[in-house]
Design a protein around this motif. Structure first.
Motif, PDB file in Angstrom:
ATOM      1  N   VAL A   5      -7.296   1.987  -6.525  1.00  0.00           N
ATOM      2  CA  VAL A   5      -8.474   1.219  -6.133  1.00  0.00           C
ATOM      3  C   VAL A   5      -9.742   1.901  -6.638  1.00  0.00           C
ATOM      4  N   THR A   6      -9.838   3.213  -6.498  1.00  0.00           N
ATOM      5  CA  THR A   6     -11.065   3.914  -6.917  1.00  0.00           C
ATOM      6  C   THR A   6     -11.212   3.916  -8.440  1.00  0.00           C
ATOM      7  N   ARG A   7     -10.113   3.997  -9.166  1.00  0.00           N
ATOM      8  CA  ARG A   7     -10.176   3.964 -10.633  1.00  0.00           C
ATOM      9  C   ARG A   7     -10.269   2.532 -11.162  1.00  0.00           C
ATOM     10  N   ALA A   8      -9.972   1.564 -10.298  1.00  0.00           N
ATOM     11  CA  ALA A   8     -10.097   0.135 -10.636  1.00  0.00           C
ATOM     12  C   ALA A   8      -9.232  -0.256 -11.820  1.00  0.00           C
ATOM     13  N   CYS A   9      -8.004   0.282 -11.862  1.00  0.00           N
ATOM     14  CA  CYS A   9      -7.137  -0.041 -12.997  1.00  0.00           C
ATOM     15  C   CYS A   9      -5.682   0.304 -12.689  1.00  0.00           C
ATOM     16  N   VAL A  10      -4.802  -0.147 -13.559  1.00  0.00           N
ATOM     17  CA  VAL A  10      -3.399   0.259 -13.515  1.00  0.00           C
ATOM     18  C   VAL A  10      -3.315   1.710 -13.968  1.00  0.00           C
ATOM     19  N   VAL A  11      -2.614   2.547 -13.204  1.00  0.00           N
ATOM     20  CA  VAL A  11      -2.527   3.961 -13.571  1.00  0.00           C
ATOM     21  C   VAL A  11      -1.113   4.393 -13.945  1.00  0.00           C
ATOM     22  N   TRP A  12      -0.088   3.633 -13.521  1.00  0.00           N
ATOM     23  CA  TRP A  12       1.282   4.070 -13.825  1.00  0.00           C
ATOM     24  C   TRP A  12       2.231   2.877 -13.693  1.00  0.00           C
ATOM     25  N   ASN A  13       3.379   2.988 -14.347  1.00  0.00           N
ATOM     26  CA  ASN A  13       4.426   1.986 -14.238  1.00  0.00           C
ATOM     27  C   ASN A  13       5.747   2.655 -13.864  1.00  0.00           C
ATOM     28  N   TYR A  14       6.501   1.975 -13.017  1.00  0.00           N
ATOM     29  CA  TYR A  14       7.814   2.470 -12.601  1.00  0.00           C
ATOM     30  C   TYR A  14       8.891   1.465 -13.002  1.00  0.00           C
ATOM     31  N   GLY A  15       9.966   1.979 -13.539  1.00  0.00           N
ATOM     32  CA  GLY A  15      11.110   1.134 -13.866  1.00  0.00           C
ATOM     33  C   GLY A  15      12.243   1.368 -12.882  1.00  0.00           C
ATOM     34  N   LEU A  16      13.081   0.363 -12.698  1.00  0.00           N
ATOM     35  CA  LEU A  16      14.289   0.474 -11.874  1.00  0.00           C
ATOM     36  C   LEU A  16      15.411  -0.156 -12.688  1.00  0.00           C
ATOM     37  N   PRO A  17      16.024   0.634 -13.608  1.00  0.00           N
ATOM     38  CA  PRO A  17      16.986   0.061 -14.561  1.00  0.00           C
ATOM     39  C   PRO A  17      18.155  -0.664 -13.910  1.00  0.00           C
ATOM     40  N   TRP A  22       0.851  -1.182   0.000  1.00  0.00           N
ATOM     41  CA  TRP A  22       0.000   0.000   0.000  1.00  0.00           C
ATOM     42  C   TRP A  22       0.893   1.241   0.000  1.00  0.00           C
ATOM     43  N   VAL A  23       0.619   2.182  -0.924  1.00  0.00           N
ATOM     44  CA  VAL A  23       1.321   3.475  -0.927  1.00  0.00           C
ATOM     45  C   VAL A  23       0.242   4.558  -0.918  1.00  0.00           C
ATOM     46  N   GLY A  24      -0.240   4.864   0.271  1.00  0.00           N
ATOM     47  CA  GLY A  24      -1.375   5.763   0.402  1.00  0.00           C
ATOM     48  C   GLY A  24      -2.655   4.972   0.563  1.00  0.00           C
ATOM     49  N   ASP A  25      -3.779   5.674   0.648  1.00  0.00           N
ATOM     50  CA  ASP A  25      -5.056   5.013   0.896  1.00  0.00           C
ATOM     51  C   ASP A  25      -5.708   4.467  -0.373  1.00  0.00           C
ATOM     52  N   ASP A  26      -5.313   4.998  -1.541  1.00  0.00           N
ATOM     53  CA  ASP A  26      -5.990   4.595  -2.779  1.00  0.00           C
ATOM     54  C   ASP A  26      -5.093   3.789  -3.709  1.00  0.00           C
ATOM     55  N   TYR A  27      -3.822   3.622  -3.355  1.00  0.00           N
ATOM     56  CA  TYR A  27      -2.890   3.031  -4.312  1.00  0.00           C
ATOM     57  C   TYR A  27      -2.173   1.817  -3.735  1.00  0.00           C
ATOM     58  N   LEU A  28      -1.989   0.838  -4.613  1.00  0.00           N
ATOM     59  CA  LEU A  28      -1.167  -0.330  -4.298  1.00  0.00           C
ATOM     60  C   LEU A  28      -0.078  -0.451  -5.355  1.00  0.00           C
ATOM     61  N   LEU A  29       1.132  -0.748  -4.909  1.00  0.00           N
ATOM     62  CA  LEU A  29       2.264  -0.953  -5.807  1.00  0.00           C
ATOM     63  C   LEU A  29       2.500  -2.451  -5.921  1.00  0.00           C
ATOM     64  N   LEU A  30       2.399  -2.961  -7.138  1.00  0.00           N
ATOM     65  CA  LEU A  30       2.541  -4.391  -7.386  1.00  0.00           C
ATOM     66  C   LEU A  30       3.934  -4.695  -7.924  1.00  0.00           C
ATOM     67  N   ASN A  31       4.608  -5.645  -7.280  1.00  0.00           N
ATOM     68  CA  ASN A  31       5.963  -6.056  -7.683  1.00  0.00           C
ATOM     69  C   ASN A  31       6.923  -4.877  -7.766  1.00  0.00           C
ATOM     70  N   GLY A  32       6.658  -3.829  -6.988  1.00  0.00           N
ATOM     71  CA  GLY A  32       7.555  -2.675  -6.955  1.00  0.00           C
ATOM     72  C   GLY A  32       7.504  -1.804  -8.181  1.00  0.00           C
ATOM     73  N   SER A  33       6.609  -2.113  -9.133  1.00  0.00           N
ATOM     74  CA  SER A  33       6.673  -1.391 -10.406  1.00  0.00           C
ATOM     75  C   SER A  33       5.325  -0.961 -10.979  1.00  0.00           C
ATOM     76  N   ILE A  34       4.232  -1.605 -10.609  1.00  0.00           N
ATOM     77  CA  ILE A  34       2.932  -1.324 -11.233  1.00  0.00           C
ATOM     78  C   ILE A  34       2.016  -0.668 -10.207  1.00  0.00           C
ATOM     79  N   LEU A  35       1.577   0.551 -10.494  1.00  0.00           N
ATOM     80  CA  LEU A  35       0.745   1.305  -9.569  1.00  0.00           C
ATOM     81  C   LEU A  35      -0.727   1.136  -9.946  1.00  0.00           C
ATOM     82  N   VAL A  36      -1.531   0.687  -8.982  1.00  0.00           N
ATOM     83  CA  VAL A  36      -2.954   0.451  -9.198  1.00  0.00           C
ATOM     84  C   VAL A  36      -3.757   1.394  -8.310  1.00  0.00           C
TER      85      VAL A  36
END
Length: 845
Positions: A669-681, A653-667
């Protein structure tokens, strides 16, 4: 020629009881020595024991004298800071045989001209008399822990049970003198005696309970033994050797193998004790690294040097006692006082700044003794589905730690773990490579060490050497302990104290399983300062790790267990990987169940507790992605359910509305979808978060000397703006309750005619079971085509492929006839969200 290895070795670790060490701030300002006349000359005071401790570690001290009837001693518990009683009406002038039990309950003595040992129960004044001696010259009288009293009579050792003082055993050691160096193991199970042999000396361990030898250990081929001592954890023996080559030698209790040798010629005068010193001549500090010589000189076995000499050249006569990590109990100005040595020992304990960052430590303390795992009294349980009754404790407040990146030493980083205020990064001197057998491989003579980091200040502390080939698994919430396991088998865990360098515990949790991979420990986390959760062999076990005793054990599924923020519950999947249960660590019982999987081919993937204990998230895994559920932790009700085109083995959990999956995919909850991706080169994610930020280690590809540990708030303002502008909202083209079309064009296979029709019929049944009807001209079509000896399955909409998967045909028709088709389809680009940015040494791009 004298033997050089341990013989007939049956010795095991016998540690001290818990609760005998004091904190650094411990004070005893009001405990004064009784004023019993003027202090006499040294030769007179040498026979008076104004300060009396037990031989084995304890919490009691007796202050005063009993030389004359008018004299008295006060007995104090210096840990609890309370008076236990007084010893009065005795006349023991000239008697050297006087001893106190470690808990301060009993005082044993033999008057100089009498031939019987007498025992006084201090609180009640009750007296007991041991069997009569053969004479009056007994030279040894001591309590071996709280349960045994030992006395010598004409070379024989008599073992009495406490408190009944009945004879337990009589031992007749060969060629032994009670005036030679001796000691007890901290728990009182063994007595270690020394004897001369052909110019050298050896030590024999006597099992006081069985009344027999437990092993003989050669100490030195030439020289004499001045003193012996066993470490508080019962795992190391030290011997102070005098002669032409004065030295300190250490051995592992586990197997009697030599573990260290330190020359003392250059500091012989510093460590020499007063010839009539009344305390232990050699004593370990709790960290298993430092020793106290003669009550005044502290020796560091890692640095191989004296780090402090108390009182300078003046050697104490009155007994001093180690009572804490860096604390000694002494007498100052007529009263008992705690002497804090942390200032003079500050360069020595593990975890203190001083070593050059990035430099591998040159040595590590000896390996701990492995204890046999104890499962008596428990049975393997199954996490049954239960109604919700979980009541989670209030989570700890987020730590206030540095907001800037922390520069780390450059090197081969294996893993990083974080506590509330401490970071621990593990390094190896050569890269680790995973072998075909699933075990890491590394170069010979590789070194392993931990780099502590103060998260509050960002300071890099002194590297901590690890025993050979040990890999970090977890860090305790306080940062004071780490759990490691062995790289050569991954089947044993060890608990190391970072503050003191102690080996607190070590055992193999799953050696009751078949040899091989089933014995490997796949997960280990602290639940409190004395308990550890482990997984292996399809089981989760809660351990009292100091005693290697299992408190409960469950069959579990493949999901990584997750601890609640207050570490009072653990979430585990059932063996069928369909549900998640919350098990109370206090009761060992399930107190809530979440049904995660409702469709065939679906399994539990991971879960996450909100850091403030508000919600609990689970995600499943299936061919087309996964389903995320949000659960109210108050009553276990489902608050939100959303299908996603991805799944995850780790969530945060990163905040009340967001979950970070595998350290890279931001979801969202209220939008019910993936909203952003993070890379760690270049770097690695860290699964811990002491402050609700996401933490990672990153390297700068343009600078060879830049490696940074950093926490970042996700999502940042820029990402929120772009997500808002994109107007993202979860949308499905196919889900249970909606129709799908089928287009199966495959050739017949060996032994199967009309194969395409059979596949179509099979897939229709599978969809029907998931409440999906097969209809022509639906928005989404499932296509099946021959491809490279197997088949290609795809979801297609408006001529565009939304999803596809290859099926290996080497297993024959069954590979397709047993296939579980996808039940969800998402618009193209759903997994990408509104964009991507990278995590780097500066933060987010």
């Amino acid at each position: 020629m004298p033997a050089t290895v341990a013989m007939n070795w049956k010795v095991t670790a016998d540690p001290a009881v818990a609760g005998i060490d004091v904190a650094r701030t411990h004070k005893l300002n009001l405990v004064k020595l009784p004023q019993l006349g003027a202090v006499g000359p040294e030769f007179v005071e040498a026979g008076r024991f104004r300060v009396l401790y037990s031989v084995t570690p304890g919490t009691a001290v007796a202050l005063g004298l009993n030389d004359e009837i008018r004299h008295y001693r006060e007995v104090w518990d210096f840990v609890a800071k309370r008076k236990l009683g007084a010893i009065r009406n005795l006349e023991l002038g000239g008697a050297k045989a006087q001893t106190l039990s470690p808990d301060g309950r009993f005082f044993a003595y033999k008057p100089q001209w009498e031939s019987a040992v007498q025992i006084l129960e201090i609180a009640t004044g009750k007296k007991s008399v041991a069997p009569k001696l053969s004479g009056t010259a007994a030279k040894l009288l001591a309590f071996a822990g709280p349960l045994r009293l030992i006395y010598e009579d004409k070379g024989e050792l008599h073992v009495l049970a406490v408190p009944g003082f009945t004879n337990q055993a009589t031992i007749k050691p060969a060629n032994w003198s009670p005036e030679a160096a001796w000691t007890f193991s901290p728990g009182g199970k063994y007595m270690v005696i020394t004897r001369l042999i052909k110019g050298g000396c050896e030590a024999e361990f006597l099992d006081l309970q069985l009344g027999e030898s437990a092993g003989v250990l050669p100490l030195v081929a030439a020289g004499t033994c001045r003193a012996v001592a066993i470490s508080r954890d019962g795992q190391q023996l030290a011997a102070w050797i005098e002669g032409t080559t004065p030295q300190l030698k250490t051995w592992s209790i586990a197997d009697g193998a030599s573990s260290g040798q330190y020359g003392l010629a250059d500091c012989a005068e510093q460590i020499s004790a007063h010839e009539s010193y009344q305390g232990l001549r050699l004593e370990w500090f709790p960290n298993g690294r430092h020793l106290l010589f003669g009550g005044h000189a502290v020796f560091d076995t890692v640095e191989s040097t004296i780090v402090t000499a108390i009182g300078g050249d003046e050697k104490p006569l009155t007994a001093q006692r180690v009572i804490g990590p860096q604390q000694i109990l002494t007498v100052d100005a007529g009263q008992l006082a705690v002497l804090d040595l942390s200032a003079s020992m500050k360069s020595s304990p593990a975890g203190i700044a001083g070593a050059k960052p990035g430099t591998p430590p040159t040595s590590a303390p000896p390996q701990p003794t492995e204890t046999v795992a104890n499962r008596s009294g428990i049975t393997l349980a199954y996490p049954e589905e239960v109604a919700w009754s979980a009541q989670l404790a209030k989570p700890p407040a987020p730590s206030r730690i540095t907001s800037r990146g922390i520069n780390l030493p450059v090197g081969n980083i294996y893993m990083g773990r974080l506590s509330q205020t401490m970071g621990m990064v593990m390094y190896t001197s050569s890269p680790l490579v995973l072998g075909e057998n699933g075990l890491p491989t590394f170069e010979a003579n590789s070194r392993f060490w931990l780099q502590p980091v103060d998260l509050k200040t960002g300071a890099i502390l002194k590297p901590v050497p690890l025993p050979e080939a040990r890999l970090i698994m977890s860090l305790s919430p306080s940062g004071g302990m780490v759990c490691v396991h062995n790289a050569n088998g991954l089947d044993r865990v060890e608990i190391l104290s970072m503050k003191e360098g102690n080996r607190e515990a070590g055992f193999a949790p799953y050696h009751d399983a078949a040899p091989g991979p089933d014995q490997r420990v796949t997960f280990a986390e602290f639940t409190d300062p004395s308990h550890l959760l482990t997984t292996g062999a399809g089981r989760l076990t809660h351990w009292d790790f100091m005693n290697a005793r299992a408190e409960f054990e469950y069959e579990i599924g493949e999901m990584r267990p997750e601890l609640s923020p207050a570490r009072d519950y653990v979430a585990v999947a059932d063996p069928g990987n369909r549900t998640v249960s919350l098990i109370s660590l206090a009761s060992g019982k399930p107190e809530g169940t979440v049904v995660v999987c409702e469709l065939a081919g679906e399994s539990v993937a991971s879960c996450a507790f909100h850091p403030q204990g508000r919600w609990f998230a689970t995600i499943s895994q299936r061919g087309d992605g996964g389903e995320l559920r949000v659960i109210d932790l108050v009553d276990g009700t489902e608050q939100k359910r959303l299908a996603l085109p991805i799944s995850a083995q780790v969530m945060q959990w990163v905040g009340d509305d967001y979950l970070l999956l595998n350290g890279s995919i931001l979801v969202s909850v209220t939008r019910a979808c993936v909203v952003w991706n993070y890379g760690l080169p270049q770097g690695m994610h860290i699964i811990d978060s002491p402050d609700q930020r996401h933490w990672y280690i990153a390297a700068d590809p343009d600078r060879t000397n830049a490696v940074v540990l950093r926490g970042v708030d996700l999502p940042d303002g820029t990402v929120l703006e772009r997500v808002g502008a994109a107007g993202l909202k979860g949308r499905l083209l196919l889900e249970p309750g909606q129709p799908v079309s089928l287009d199966v064009q495959v050739a017949d296979v060996s032994g199967e005619t009309g194969f395409a029709q059979k596949v179509t019929s099979f897939l229709t049944d599978r969809f029907s079971a998931a409440r999906i009807t097969v209809q022509p001209k639906s928005v989404v079509t499932l296509t099946v085509r021959d491809a490279g000896g197997g088949w290609l399955v795809a979801l297609v909409s408006e001529g565009k492929t939304l999803w596809q998967q290859s099926i290996d045909g080497r297993d024959g028709p069954a590979a397709l006839l047993d296939y579980e088709p996808p039940k969800h389809a998402f618009p193209l680009g759903t997994a990408q969200g509104a964009g991507q940015s990278n995590l780097n040494v500066q933060g987010t791009e």
